[in-house]
Motif scaffolding. Sequence first.
Motif, PDB file in Angstrom:
ATOM      1  N   TYR A  16       1.059  -1.176   0.079  1.00 18.59           N
ATOM      2  CA  TYR A  16      -0.079  -0.049  -0.126  1.00 18.59           C
ATOM      3  C   TYR A  16       0.889   1.291   0.081  1.00 18.59           C
ATOM      4  O   TYR A  16       0.535   2.129   0.546  1.00 18.59           O
ATOM      5  CB  TYR A  16      -0.909   0.001   1.336  1.00 18.59           C
ATOM      6  N   GLU A  17       1.816   1.418  -0.856  1.00 23.19           N
ATOM      7  CA  GLU A  17       2.729   2.376  -0.727  1.00 23.19           C
ATOM      8  C   GLU A  17       2.185   3.982  -1.236  1.00 23.19           C
ATOM      9  O   GLU A  17       2.871   4.806  -0.958  1.00 23.19           O
ATOM     10  CB  GLU A  17       4.089   2.119  -1.722  1.00 23.19           C
ATOM     11  N   ASP A  18       1.086   3.813  -1.949  1.00 14.95           N
ATOM     12  CA  ASP A  18       0.414   5.045  -2.101  1.00 14.95           C
ATOM     13  C   ASP A  18      -0.338   5.479  -1.033  1.00 14.95           C
ATOM     14  O   ASP A  18      -1.021   6.685  -0.932  1.00 14.95           O
ATOM     15  CB  ASP A  18      -0.674   4.758  -3.335  1.00 14.95           C
ATOM     16  N   SER A  19      -0.492   4.859   0.039  1.00 11.86           N
ATOM     17  CA  SER A  19      -1.141   5.038   1.233  1.00 11.86           C
ATOM     18  C   SER A  19      -0.236   5.268   2.470  1.00 11.86           C
ATOM     19  O   SER A  19       0.931   5.054   2.458  1.00 11.86           O
ATOM     20  CB  SER A  19      -2.109   4.052   1.877  1.00 11.86           C
ATOM     21  N   GLU A  20      -0.678   5.987   3.063  1.00 13.57           N
ATOM     22  CA  GLU A  20       0.355   6.410   4.569  1.00 13.57           C
ATOM     23  C   GLU A  20      -0.105   5.571   5.700  1.00 13.57           C
ATOM     24  O   GLU A  20      -1.199   5.706   6.258  1.00 13.57           O
ATOM     25  CB  GLU A  20       0.051   8.060   4.926  1.00 13.57           C
ATOM     26  N   ILE A  21       0.766   4.600   5.807  1.00 16.13           N
ATOM     27  CA  ILE A  21       0.373   3.682   6.759  1.00 16.13           C
ATOM     28  C   ILE A  21       1.638   3.899   7.982  1.00 16.13           C
ATOM     29  O   ILE A  21       2.879   3.700   7.637  1.00 16.13           O
ATOM     30  CB  ILE A  21       0.499   2.161   6.412  1.00 16.13           C
ATOM     31  N   ILE A  22       1.429   3.840   9.073  1.00 10.80           N
ATOM     32  CA  ILE A  22       2.430   3.976  10.145  1.00 10.80           C
ATOM     33  C   ILE A  22       2.033   3.040  11.215  1.00 10.80           C
ATOM     34  O   ILE A  22       1.111   2.787  11.895  1.00 10.80           O
ATOM     35  CB  ILE A  22       2.447   5.360  10.752  1.00 10.80           C
ATOM     36  N   HIS A  23       2.975   1.999  11.528  1.00 10.56           N
ATOM     37  CA  HIS A  23       2.896   1.120  12.631  1.00 10.56           C
ATOM     38  C   HIS A  23       3.538   1.600  13.834  1.00 10.56           C
ATOM     39  O   HIS A  23       4.936   2.012  13.637  1.00 10.56           O
ATOM     40  CB  HIS A  23       3.569  -0.409  12.353  1.00 10.56           C
ATOM     41  N   THR A  24       3.075   1.721  15.056  1.00  9.49           N
ATOM     42  CA  THR A  24       3.704   1.915  16.173  1.00  9.49           C
ATOM     43  C   THR A  24       4.130   0.612  16.942  1.00  9.49           C
ATOM     44  O   THR A  24       3.321  -0.129  17.180  1.00  9.49           O
ATOM     45  CB  THR A  24       2.768   2.690  17.106  1.00  9.49           C
ATOM     46  N   ILE A  25       5.479   0.766  17.278  1.00 10.12           N
ATOM     47  CA  ILE A  25       6.149  -0.448  18.162  1.00 10.12           C
ATOM     48  C   ILE A  25       6.364   0.176  19.587  1.00 10.12           C
ATOM     49  O   ILE A  25       7.252   0.873  19.502  1.00 10.12           O
ATOM     50  CB  ILE A  25       7.208  -0.959  17.166  1.00 10.12           C
TER      51      ILE A  25
END
Length: 66
Positions: A16-25
């Motif tokens: 989904y590189e066209d979307s902004e996804i951020i995983h928080t660890i």
Amino acid sequence: MTIIKIKEMLETLLQYEDSEIIHTIYSVHNTFSLSYSKELKTFQLRNVETDEIERFTDVEYIYSSV
């Protein structure tokens, strides 16, 4: 968090590189955000407390570092 889960997160970011996804660890001492920059074509691992950012272009390098 298992290596399998981390691989799944990285693959999702690429998919989904066209979307902004951020995983928080979260860890005991630090919090990190993991995202993918399409413009830079890099994964970005940011330490939320210090705002330091490490960038990785090679997924295999990330797998071996974890």
